[in-house]
Design a protein around this motif. Structure first.
Motif, PDB file in Angstrom:
ATOM      1  N   ALA A 154       0.805  -1.226   0.000  1.00 47.25           N
ATOM      2  CA  ALA A 154       0.000   0.000   0.000  1.00 47.25           C
ATOM      3  C   ALA A 154       0.840   1.279   0.000  1.00 47.25           C
ATOM      4  CB  ALA A 154      -0.961  -0.011   1.193  1.00 47.25           C
ATOM      5  N   PRO A 155       1.955   1.362   0.749  1.00 38.53           N
ATOM      6  CA  PRO A 155       2.741   2.604   0.728  1.00 38.53           C
ATOM      7  C   PRO A 155       3.307   2.958  -0.649  1.00 38.53           C
ATOM      8  CG  PRO A 155       3.319   1.285   2.645  1.00 38.53           C
ATOM      9  CD  PRO A 155       2.473   0.414   1.772  1.00 38.53           C
ATOM     10  N   HIS A 156       3.350   1.991  -1.553  1.00 39.66           N
ATOM     11  CA  HIS A 156       3.905   2.219  -2.888  1.00 39.66           C
ATOM     12  C   HIS A 156       2.812   2.274  -3.953  1.00 39.66           C
ATOM     13  CE1 HIS A 156       8.066   1.463  -1.466  1.00 39.66           C
ATOM     14  NE2 HIS A 156       7.459   0.645  -0.620  1.00 39.66           N
ATOM     15  N   HIS A 157       1.573   2.403  -3.504  1.00 41.99           N
ATOM     16  CA  HIS A 157       0.446   2.337  -4.445  1.00 41.99           C
ATOM     17  C   HIS A 157       0.535   3.387  -5.548  1.00 41.99           C
ATOM     18  CE1 HIS A 157      -3.638   1.843  -5.961  1.00 41.99           C
ATOM     19  NE2 HIS A 157      -3.752   3.146  -5.899  1.00 41.99           N
ATOM     20  N   ASP A 158       0.895   4.610  -5.190  1.00 36.92           N
ATOM     21  CA  ASP A 158       0.905   5.676  -6.196  1.00 36.92           C
ATOM     22  C   ASP A 158       1.921   5.388  -7.299  1.00 36.92           C
ATOM     23  OD1 ASP A 158      -1.055   6.984  -4.813  1.00 36.92           O
ATOM     24  OD2 ASP A 158       0.280   8.464  -3.891  1.00 36.92           O
ATOM     25  N   ARG A 159       3.088   4.882  -6.921  1.00 37.84           N
ATOM     26  CA  ARG A 159       4.109   4.558  -7.922  1.00 37.84           C
ATOM     27  C   ARG A 159       3.629   3.423  -8.817  1.00 37.84           C
ATOM     28  NH1 ARG A 159      10.012   3.087  -5.872  1.00 37.84           N
ATOM     29  NH2 ARG A 159       9.887   5.302  -5.327  1.00 37.84           N
ATOM     30  N   VAL A 160       3.066   2.387  -8.194  1.00 40.02           N
ATOM     31  CA  VAL A 160       2.574   1.243  -8.965  1.00 40.02           C
ATOM     32  C   VAL A 160       1.450   1.684  -9.897  1.00 40.02           C
ATOM     33  CG1 VAL A 160       1.451  -1.019  -8.799  1.00 40.02           C
ATOM     34  CG2 VAL A 160       3.262  -0.396  -7.177  1.00 40.02           C
ATOM     35  N   ARG A 161       0.523   2.485  -9.374  1.00 37.38           N
ATOM     36  CA  ARG A 161      -0.604   2.947 -10.181  1.00 37.38           C
ATOM     37  C   ARG A 161      -0.130   3.801 -11.361  1.00 37.38           C
ATOM     38  NH1 ARG A 161      -6.273   3.785  -9.755  1.00 37.38           N
ATOM     39  NH2 ARG A 161      -6.864   4.488 -11.843  1.00 37.38           N
ATOM     40  N   ALA A 162       0.880   4.622 -11.133  1.00 38.94           N
ATOM     41  CA  ALA A 162       1.393   5.459 -12.217  1.00 38.94           C
ATOM     42  C   ALA A 162       1.969   4.604 -13.340  1.00 38.94           C
ATOM     43  CB  ALA A 162       2.451   6.418 -11.676  1.00 38.94           C
ATOM     44  N   ARG A 163       2.669   3.529 -12.989  1.00 39.32           N
ATOM     45  CA  ARG A 163       3.224   2.648 -14.018  1.00 39.32           C
ATOM     46  C   ARG A 163       2.121   1.941 -14.800  1.00 39.32           C
ATOM     47  NH1 ARG A 163       8.386   0.879 -14.024  1.00 39.32           N
ATOM     48  NH2 ARG A 163       7.728   0.164 -16.094  1.00 39.32           N
ATOM     49  N   ILE A 164       1.072   1.514 -14.083  1.00 34.92           N
ATOM     50  CA  ILE A 164      -0.051   0.855 -14.757  1.00 34.92           C
ATOM     51  C   ILE A 164      -0.741   1.834 -15.701  1.00 34.92           C
ATOM     52  CG2 ILE A 164      -2.273  -0.292 -14.437  1.00 34.92           C
ATOM     53  CD1 ILE A 164       0.038  -1.977 -13.446  1.00 34.92           C
ATOM     54  N   ASP A 165      -0.963   3.061 -15.219  1.00 28.07           N
ATOM     55  CA  ASP A 165      -1.600   4.080 -16.070  1.00 28.07           C
ATOM     56  C   ASP A 165      -0.762   4.350 -17.316  1.00 28.07           C
ATOM     57  OD1 ASP A 165      -3.691   4.299 -14.307  1.00 28.07           O
ATOM     58  OD2 ASP A 165      -2.979   6.153 -13.358  1.00 28.07           O
ATOM     59  N   GLY A 166       0.560   4.385 -17.144  1.00 30.45           N
ATOM     60  CA  GLY A 166       1.431   4.616 -18.285  1.00 30.45           C
ATOM     61  C   GLY A 166       1.346   3.488 -19.303  1.00 30.45           C
ATOM     62  N   GLU A 167       1.286   2.256 -18.820  1.00 36.45           N
ATOM     63  CA  GLU A 167       1.166   1.115 -19.722  1.00 36.45           C
ATOM     64  C   GLU A 167      -0.163   1.136 -20.463  1.00 36.45           C
ATOM     65  OE1 GLU A 167       2.301  -2.761 -21.380  1.00 36.45           O
ATOM     66  OE2 GLU A 167       3.271  -0.908 -20.711  1.00 36.45           O
TER      67      GLU A 167
END
Length: 242
Positions: free
Chosen positions: A146-159
């Motif tokens: 959860a603490p890394h959600h924003d980074r993970v979400r940004a990568r998914i959005d980019g893909e």
């Protein structure tokens, strides 16, 4: 190699996950903790995760429970990464709890046969045992995912943006041809570098594509061909830094 066979109908039913799948990311992150392969790509996450786990009750539970049922191996039970998690961690955990005991038993027996499983895993047919497992999964997710959600979400959005442009520029052929790494579109079959040799016939059910932050090197699909056709694949496409 995994060969995914498309029909014309399947091509109209390709979906791309709109958000990170919390239980798949949890499973893949557990694999990252069990291997040094690709660690450079997750170095910062790995350091912070270890700080939160080493010498703690959660760390002990991860080692003695989660590593045992989600091993970095050819197989781990499908019921631990249910499709319902597409709607969030709560929905996914509820699906784990509601898994029919007969299915849990079959999948745990497969784990024991293919990889090896602790004796206590047989008790996962009992709802109380699955509640304890889900509690550990939630605690682990809260601490290190959860603490890394924003980074993970940004990568998914980019893909998703990249794949969307591929469709606009070159249609569905462009989307499937652009999937990386380890995938090759040879219409009507998508060939995927895989841990075993198998065929997946979509038969009009379509395919759900799930780009994953913590997945590494190879794509992954459900072991049970009767489940919703889903292909998890890694976002990391670059080589190791100098």
């Amino acid at each position: 190699m995994l060969r995914i066979h498309f029909t014309t109908e399947d091509l109209t039913r390709i979906r791309i996950a709109r958000t990170p799948d919390p239980l798949w990311e949890t499973a893949f992150s557990l694999h990252r903790l069990q291997s040094t392969r690709g660690r450079w790509a997750f170095a910062e996450w790995h350091r912070t995760a270890r700080l939160k786990l080493i010498g703690t009750p959660l760390g002990t539970a991860v080692r003695k429970v989660l590593f045992q049922v989600v091993p970095r191996a050819r197989y781990f039970p499908d019921f631990l990464t249910p499709p319902e998690a597409e709607d969030g961690l709560d929905a996914g955990c509820t699906a784990i709890l509601d898994t029919p005991p007969d299915r849990v038993r079959r999948e745990v027996e497969t784990l024991a046969r293919v990889v090896g499983a602790p004796a206590w895993a047989a008790r996962l047919t009992e709802r109380r045992s699955r509640e304890e497992l889900v509690s550990t999964l939630r605690a682990y997710h809260s601490a290190v995912i959860a603490p890394h959600h924003d980074r993970v979400r940004a990568r998914i959005d980019g893909e998703r943006a990249v794949l969307g442009r591929s469709v606009l520029d070159d249609g569905l052929d462009g989307l499937l041809a652009g999937l990386k790494p380890g995938m090759h579109w040879r219409p009507p079959v998508l060939e995927v570098d895989y841990a075993e040799d198998r065929d997946m016939h979509l038969d009009g059910r379509g395919l759900r594509l799930v780009p994953s932050y913590f997945c590494w090197h190879r794509a992954v699909a459900f072991a049970d061909p009767a489940l919703e056709p889903t292909l998890l694949y890694p976002l990391h496409r670059d080589g190791a830094p100098e």
